[in-house]
Design an enzyme around this catalytic site. Sequence first.
Site, PDB file in Angstrom:
ATOM      1  N   ASP A 176       0.813  -1.233   0.000  1.00  0.00           N
ATOM      2  CA  ASP A 176       0.000   0.000   0.000  1.00  0.00           C
ATOM      3  C   ASP A 176       0.838   1.271   0.000  1.00  0.00           C
ATOM      4  OD1 ASP A 176      -2.946  -0.742   0.247  1.00  0.00           O
ATOM      5  OD2 ASP A 176      -2.031  -2.031   1.766  1.00  0.00           O
TER       6      ASP A 176
ATOM      7  N   HIS B  92     -11.259   6.266   5.480  1.00  0.00           N
ATOM      8  CA  HIS B  92     -10.692   7.475   6.073  1.00  0.00           C
ATOM      9  C   HIS B  92     -11.699   8.626   5.967  1.00  0.00           C
ATOM     10  CE1 HIS B  92      -6.723   5.507   4.882  1.00  0.00           C
ATOM     11  NE2 HIS B  92      -6.555   5.762   6.159  1.00  0.00           N
TER      12      HIS B  92
ATOM     13  N   CYS C 116      -4.891  10.254  -1.816  1.00  0.00           N
ATOM     14  CA  CYS C 116      -4.011   9.257  -1.168  1.00  0.00           C
ATOM     15  C   CYS C 116      -2.691   9.061  -1.896  1.00  0.00           C
ATOM     16  CB  CYS C 116      -4.703   7.900  -1.111  1.00  0.00           C
ATOM     17  SG  CYS C 116      -6.444   7.964  -0.751  1.00  0.00           S
TER      18      CYS C 116
ATOM     19  N   ARG D 268      -8.288   3.572  11.848  1.00  0.00           N
ATOM     20  CA  ARG D 268      -6.849   3.803  11.697  1.00  0.00           C
ATOM     21  C   ARG D 268      -6.309   4.881  12.655  1.00  0.00           C
ATOM     22  NH1 ARG D 268      -5.331   2.019   6.476  1.00  0.00           N
ATOM     23  NH2 ARG D 268      -6.681   0.241   6.006  1.00  0.00           N
TER      24      ARG D 268
ATOM     25  N   GLU E 122       0.092   9.502   0.974  1.00  0.00           N
ATOM     26  CA  GLU E 122      -0.560  10.526   1.806  1.00  0.00           C
ATOM     27  C   GLU E 122      -0.690  10.092   3.259  1.00  0.00           C
ATOM     28  OE1 GLU E 122      -4.434  13.118   1.405  1.00  0.00           O
ATOM     29  OE2 GLU E 122      -5.018  11.042   1.719  1.00  0.00           O
ATOM     30  N   ASP E 123      -0.876   8.783   3.498  1.00  0.00           N
ATOM     31  CA  ASP E 123      -1.194   8.337   4.851  1.00  0.00           C
ATOM     32  C   ASP E 123      -0.031   8.404   5.820  1.00  0.00           C
ATOM     33  OD1 ASP E 123      -3.923   7.724   4.441  1.00  0.00           O
ATOM     34  OD2 ASP E 123      -3.310   5.992   3.267  1.00  0.00           O
TER      35      ASP E 123
HETATM   36  C1  CIR Z   1      -5.248   1.109   2.925  1.00  0.00           C
HETATM   37  O1  CIR Z   1      -6.220   0.417   3.272  1.00  0.00           O
HETATM   38  O2  CIR Z   1      -4.474   1.613   3.717  1.00  0.00           O
HETATM   39  C2  CIR Z   1      -5.023   1.312   1.440  1.00  0.00           C
HETATM   40  N1  CIR Z   1      -5.448   0.148   0.726  1.00  0.00           N
HETATM   41  C3  CIR Z   1      -5.773   2.514   0.951  1.00  0.00           C
HETATM   42  C4  CIR Z   1      -5.304   3.788   1.549  1.00  0.00           C
HETATM   43  C5  CIR Z   1      -6.045   4.957   1.045  1.00  0.00           C
HETATM   44  N2  CIR Z   1      -5.518   6.156   1.557  1.00  0.00           N
HETATM   45  C6  CIR Z   1      -6.240   7.239   1.830  1.00  0.00           C
HETATM   46  O3  CIR Z   1      -7.466   7.215   1.774  1.00  0.00           O
HETATM   47  N3  CIR Z   1      -5.594   8.309   2.259  1.00  0.00           N
END
Ligand code: CIR
Length: 263
Positions: free
Chosen positions: A67, A168, A255, A138, A72-73
């Site tokens: 991932d 999110h 993201c 999260r 962004e995360d």
């Molecule tokens: C996750 O579940 O962490 C990734 N498959 C998707 C992350 C998406 N990120 C976001 O919305 N900022």
Amino acid sequence: MTNRGTILMNRAIVRRPGRSVISGLSTADLGQPDYNLALTQHQAYVRALKDCGLETMVLPPLESFPDSTFVEDVALVTEKGAIITRPGTQFREGEIHFIVPVLKKFYPTVRSIIPPGTLDAGDVLDIDGHFIIGLSERTNKAGARQCTDHLKAMGYSAATLTVRSGVHLKSEVSYLGRNILLTTEAYAEEPLFEKYKKCILPLEETYAANTVQVNGTVLIPSGFPTAKSLVESAGFTTRSLYMTEYQKLDGGLSCLSLRFRSH
Ligand code: CIR
């Protein structure tokens, strides 16, 4: 280039997806992504950021973190400082070690979320320097509190709400600029959003709630006509991008990059 009320950004950081992207986390039930198509869609995304005036740094894939293209995360980047997050799923925790040295090139000090806090920056919505932090699966209360303290120390304000739908907060709300939010019904009545104008999406266009406004252009996912017409009626130029392979992984347009202004 137009600046419609938000600070002009000049940089972006993205991470190219690795082959392992096909095994990314997902709740979407839309099937497995096609790696080559994901790569093509990523290239188009990078082109769009560049066309919007962002010098875009493309980081190499991290095969051990499927991932990690959702860069962004792992960090919250602002004009006044950066915060390295502590992703709320163990599966992604190690990604932070690969973003710290990159951000240190742009920020003299980098703050961090520490245990027991967890926070994915996909849960943090920046409304012109007022940050809304979503408590989600999260992002926990300790993470939100630490993030609030960091933001206040930088001179920003912050408030917290509970994420009621989507992985999110930003899965279902985006800030377009000029006090306008693009949102699903889930957040249409949210008291913290009361003072903003809202473009409200129908249920079938929920995925299009995650958009990015870059220097006046709003990047939106292709195939969502109501979203496109709402954003254009609000006075923004749109650029549509195919996002099918990222949608399969619960990932949206925001993201895939960190966007900021560096001097
Ligand atoms: C996750 O579940 O962490 C990734 N498959 C998707 C992350 C998406 N990120 C976001 O919305 N900022």
